[in-house]
Enzyme design. Structure first.
Site, PDB file in Angstrom:
ATOM      1  N   MET A   1      -0.255   1.123   5.028  1.00  0.00           N
ATOM      2  CA  MET A   1      -1.083   1.444   6.184  1.00  0.00           C
ATOM      3  C   MET A   1      -1.998   0.284   6.538  1.00  0.00           C
ATOM      4  SD  MET A   1      -2.306   5.263   5.108  1.00  0.00           S
ATOM      5  CE  MET A   1      -3.873   4.905   5.906  1.00  0.00           C
TER       6      MET A   1
ATOM      7  N   HIS B   1      -2.758  -1.300  -3.095  1.00  0.00           N
ATOM      8  CA  HIS B   1      -3.891  -0.387  -2.896  1.00  0.00           C
ATOM      9  C   HIS B   1      -3.708   0.817  -3.813  1.00  0.00           C
ATOM     10  CE1 HIS B   1      -4.328  -2.019   1.494  1.00  0.00           C
ATOM     11  NE2 HIS B   1      -4.758  -2.880   0.589  1.00  0.00           N
TER      12      HIS B   1
ATOM     13  N   ASP C   1      -4.266  -4.859   6.273  1.00  0.00           N
ATOM     14  CA  ASP C   1      -4.723  -5.708   5.167  1.00  0.00           C
ATOM     15  C   ASP C   1      -3.631  -6.716   4.830  1.00  0.00           C
ATOM     16  OD1 ASP C   1      -6.358  -6.657   3.131  1.00  0.00           O
ATOM     17  OD2 ASP C   1      -5.572  -5.228   1.651  1.00  0.00           O
TER      18      ASP C   1
ATOM     19  N   SER D   1       0.851  -1.189   0.000  1.00  0.00           N
ATOM     20  CA  SER D   1       0.000   0.000   0.000  1.00  0.00           C
ATOM     21  C   SER D   1       0.883   1.234   0.000  1.00  0.00           C
ATOM     22  CB  SER D   1      -0.952  -0.036   1.210  1.00  0.00           C
ATOM     23  OG  SER D   1      -1.834   1.070   1.187  1.00  0.00           O
ATOM     24  N   THR D   2       0.801   2.074   1.037  1.00  0.00           N
ATOM     25  CA  THR D   2       1.567   3.322   1.076  1.00  0.00           C
ATOM     26  C   THR D   2       3.065   3.043   0.951  1.00  0.00           C
ATOM     27  OG1 THR D   2      -0.109   4.260   2.526  1.00  0.00           O
ATOM     28  CG2 THR D   2       2.005   5.407   2.411  1.00  0.00           C
TER      29      THR D   2
END
Length: 383
Positions: A320, A227, A323, A200-201
């Protein structure tokens, strides 16, 4: 007309300090009101273009910048490296309307030091009702603000005055000092048939580093859920192909999974695996978001556990939230192996920290060592 607003810095105020940079005063006002509903965030200043942002940074102790791309006098991409030069620990979120051009620019911005990106609604009226955009922006600001403070040794955010509401409980960032217990990797007799990656991030930069380091060193198919919104995933796939030399494309519903290919979950679709003969196939769906995300890592990993059992090597990169933790637990239960990126090299140690502190990992490694580890693990000779 471009404007600039400074509200000053109060040394006793422990909220995350934010600067908004957008040529629309309406957008800046809406974002300010939205962010400051969270008691852990303070919009310290705002600017109408990149040049004004540079001047504001000299006068304000800013931690997180929300930076638009298209602005007069100095655009976001021009301002970004100058902002980073003045404060290398600054966390920058690129926020722009969702077009292919802006997605390309956002990917370039990540290479120049931006921490994250967010596709914003196209107008003030749309933004006013865009609850998911506001939620994502608030969470990104807090996660990146917390990461900066860990990086520079600052105190975690504390609201100046507690306000009622559901956000107050989320103001405190998760601690990063939980113990890590490693588990044995899968038996050397079990050669993985597939590599699965969740991120993600900070994920695009980490993915490009890991996959470039592979350089054809594995023959297994690789499935990735990052993401990311639609359009961005199309461009990320192109970047991965160029950087790694391995063909990467967004997954297509019903497509057979073959070795030597990278399949990327397309924006706004969960990508899962369906067991089939002679080859397992990709399935796409728009089931409800999981962990506030679509695509999400957990549904991909759950389906992989059903289709491949324990013959899977899973990697959880920077991001973040948590998940991937539930899906990784399912893969470990059936005999799979999980590896996570370490905290020091993660932009945000949420997702990898969640699997690491849950005792699911066989290794927790710096991003620069992961590619070599995957090559050794995936190319070893079965006993």
């Amino acid at each position: 007309m471009a404007t600039q607003q400074d509200t000053g810095t109060q040394g006793s105020d422990q909220r995350y300090r934010v600067m908004l940079v957008d040529d629309s005063a309406v957008i800046r006002g809406l974002l300010t009101r939205s962010l400051e509903t969270d008691p852990a965030i303070r919009v310290l200043c705002s600017a109408g273009n990149g040049l004004m942002a540079l001047r504001a940074l000299e006068r304000n102790d800013v931690e997180v910048v929300v930076l638009d791309i298209e602005m007069p006098e100095m655009d976001g991409l021009t301002a970004l490296p100058q902002l980073m030069k003045r404060d290398p620990a600054l966390k920058v979120i690129m926020a722009s309307t969702l077009t292919r051009k802006n997605a390309e620019v956002s990917m370039r911005a990540l290479d120049l030091g931006a921490s994250d990106y967010l596709a914003k609604p196209g107008s003030g009226s749309e933004l006013n009702s865009a609850s998911e955009f506001k939620r994502q922006l608030t969470e990104k600001v807090k996660a990146l603000g917390a990461a900066r403070r860990r990086q520079v040794g600052g105190a975690e955010a504390r609201p100046v005055a507690a306000r009622p509401g559901p956000t107050a409980a989320a103001a405190k960032p998760a601690p990063s000092a939980a113990p890590i217990t490693l588990r044995p990797s899968a038996s050397s007799a079990v050669l993985p048939e597939l590599i699965a990656i969740g991120s993600s991030t900070g994920g695009p930069q980490a993915l490009l580093r890991v996959l470039t380091d592979l350089k054809g060193g594995v023959g297994q198919p690789i499935l990735i859920t990052q993401h990311m919104p639609a359009t961005f995933t199309t461009i990320l796939a192109e970047h991965i192909t160029r950087a790694s030399g391995i063909k990467c494309a967004e997954g297509v519903d019903g497509e057979p999974i073959v070795g030597g290919r990278i399949y990327l979950a397309p924006g706004d679709f969960h990508m899962v695996v369906e067991a089939a003969k002679p080859r397992n196939v990709i399935r796409l769906n728009q089931n409800p978001p999981e962990n506030f995300c679509r695509p999400a890592v957990d549904p991909m990993l759950r389906s992989i556990a059903r289709a491949y059992g324990g013959r899977v090597l899973t990697l959880i990169l920077t991001g973040m939230g948590h998940d991937g933790r539930a899906g990784a637990a399912e893969l470990v239960r059936v005999g799979g192996t999980v590896v996570a990126q370490d905290e020091a090299t993660s932009v945000v140690w949420g997702m990898p920290g969640a699997v690491a502190t849950a005792g699911l990992c066989s290794a927790v490694l710096p991003v620069g060592e992961i590619g070599a580890y995957l090559r050794r693990f995936a190319a070893r000779t079965a006993a």
